[in-house]
Design a protein around this motif. Structure first.
Motif, short mmCIF file in Angstrom:
data_model
loop_
_atom_site.label_atom_id
_atom_site.label_comp_id
_atom_site.label_asym_id
_atom_site.label_seq_id
_atom_site.Cartn_x
_atom_site.Cartn_y
_atom_site.Cartn_z
N UNK A 19 0.84 -1.20 0.00
CA UNK A 19 0.00 0.00 0.00
C UNK A 19 0.88 1.26 0.00
N UNK A 20 1.97 1.22 0.78
CA UNK A 20 2.85 2.40 0.84
C UNK A 20 3.53 2.63 -0.52
N UNK A 21 3.82 1.54 -1.21
CA UNK A 21 4.42 1.67 -2.55
C UNK A 21 3.43 2.36 -3.48
N UNK A 22 2.19 1.88 -3.44
CA UNK A 22 1.16 2.44 -4.33
C UNK A 22 0.87 3.90 -4.01
N UNK A 23 0.73 4.19 -2.71
CA UNK A 23 0.25 5.51 -2.33
C UNK A 23 1.36 6.54 -2.18
N UNK A 24 2.60 6.09 -1.90
CA UNK A 24 3.66 7.06 -1.62
C UNK A 24 4.86 6.91 -2.52
N UNK A 127 -4.13 -17.35 3.06
CA UNK A 127 -3.60 -16.34 2.12
C UNK A 127 -3.40 -16.91 0.71
N UNK A 128 -3.71 -16.11 -0.32
CA UNK A 128 -3.37 -16.49 -1.69
C UNK A 128 -3.12 -15.22 -2.50
N UNK A 129 -2.43 -15.37 -3.63
CA UNK A 129 -2.10 -14.19 -4.44
C UNK A 129 -2.44 -14.44 -5.90
N UNK A 130 -2.59 -13.35 -6.64
CA UNK A 130 -2.82 -13.45 -8.08
C UNK A 130 -1.53 -13.96 -8.73
N UNK A 131 -1.64 -14.99 -9.56
CA UNK A 131 -0.44 -15.57 -10.19
C UNK A 131 0.17 -14.60 -11.19
N UNK A 132 -0.63 -13.68 -11.73
CA UNK A 132 -0.11 -12.77 -12.76
C UNK A 132 0.55 -11.54 -12.15
N UNK A 133 -0.11 -10.87 -11.18
CA UNK A 133 0.44 -9.59 -10.70
C UNK A 133 0.86 -9.62 -9.23
N UNK A 134 0.54 -10.69 -8.50
CA UNK A 134 0.99 -10.80 -7.11
C UNK A 134 0.08 -10.13 -6.09
N UNK A 135 -1.04 -9.54 -6.53
CA UNK A 135 -1.96 -8.92 -5.57
C UNK A 135 -2.36 -9.96 -4.51
N UNK A 151 -8.72 -8.22 -8.60
CA UNK A 151 -9.17 -6.83 -8.61
C UNK A 151 -8.18 -5.95 -9.37
N UNK A 152 -6.89 -6.28 -9.23
CA UNK A 152 -5.86 -5.39 -9.77
C UNK A 152 -5.64 -5.57 -11.26
N UNK A 153 -5.61 -6.83 -11.76
CA UNK A 153 -5.23 -7.02 -13.17
C UNK A 153 -6.24 -7.84 -13.97
#
Ligand code: AP5
Length: 215
Positions: A19-24, A127-135, A151-153
């Protein structure tokens, strides 16, 4: 600004760092992500790290400090680094001081995510993540808005980490208590530590961290 996010496995370090990467526009330096990339690419570092990570133990100090050193200059160019999962031992804390000194930089804050370890097993195994973008997602706390769609990609494939099973999580927590928690007093003595309730909802944890960064 250079900050450390410190806390046991599943405390929310990665969630807050992204979140800090995205927002700041800060740069996330996650040794876990770097090691997983090395394992995937089959590099010499990856070959050494794979079994250690799958067992939930710590990879050698020399390897992780070298990985951080390689990426630190890029972080400076972007206005600051978020150390996520590093340092994890006293030797790594000393290595980080040296790496920052060499660049005329310093640590500004150490944010300790204070959490209930029993609840973390539930967080990590869900926990799980998007295989394409890591969200990142969670079976109960953060599902994609549209079922099976990132949601992201918009990707439709998701993955789980091989070390996210209960047995390995218990070892990772024991490693945290034995080797990582002892670095807190070093930073406390320097007045750098701010404790944040990591059991609050994700947005609330983020708001408290924002207030610390802006304060
Ligand atoms: P690493 O990848 O660093 O794993 P970790 O420290 O075990 O941390 P996690 O990624 O599991 O948790 P997190 O705190 O980032 O939580 P997250 O935000 O994902 O390290 C993996 C391995 O690599 C180590 O075991 C070791 O072998 C090796 N390694 C790495 N760095 C090393 C180093 N420096 N030295 C030596 N070895 C090293 O959140 C977890 C879940 O909870 C998510 O699903 C999320 O959506 C959810 N969640 C987050 N916050 C909340 C909240 N407030 N409420 C409800 N749910 C939440």
């Amino acid at each position: 600004m250079n900050i450390i996010l410190l806390g046991p496995p599943g405390a929310g370090k990665g969630t807050q760092a992204s979140r800090l990467v995205e927002e700041r526009g800060m740069v996330q330096l996650s040794t876990g992500d770097m090691l997983r990339a090395a394992v995937k690419a089959g590099t010499p570092v990856g070959l050494q790290a794979k079994a250690v990570m799958e067992a939930g133990e710590l990879v050698s100090d020399a390897i992780v400090s070298a990985l951080i050193g390689e990426r630190l200059d890029a972080a400076e160019a972007h206005g600051g680094a978020i150390f996520d999962g590093y340092p994890r031992t006293k030797a790594q804390a000393q290595a980080l001081d040296l790496l920052l000194d060499e660049r005329g930089e310093k640590l500004d804050l150490v944010i300790e995510l204070d959490v209930d370890e029993d609840a973390l097993v539930d967080r990590i195994t869900g926990r799980f993540t998007c295989a394409a973008c890591g969200e990142g997602y969670h079976d109960r706390y953060k599902l994609p808005r549209v079922q099976d769609t990132c949601d992201a990609c918009g990707g439709h494939e998701f993955k789980r980490r091989p070390d996210d099973n209960e047995e390995t999580v218990r070892t990772r927590m024991a490693e945290y208590r034995a080797k990582t928690a002892p670095i807190l007093p070093i930073y406390e003595a320097r007045g750098l530590v701010r404790r944040v309730d990591g059991m609050a909802p994700i947005g609330e944890v983020g708001a408290v961290i924002d207030a610390l960064l802006d304060g």
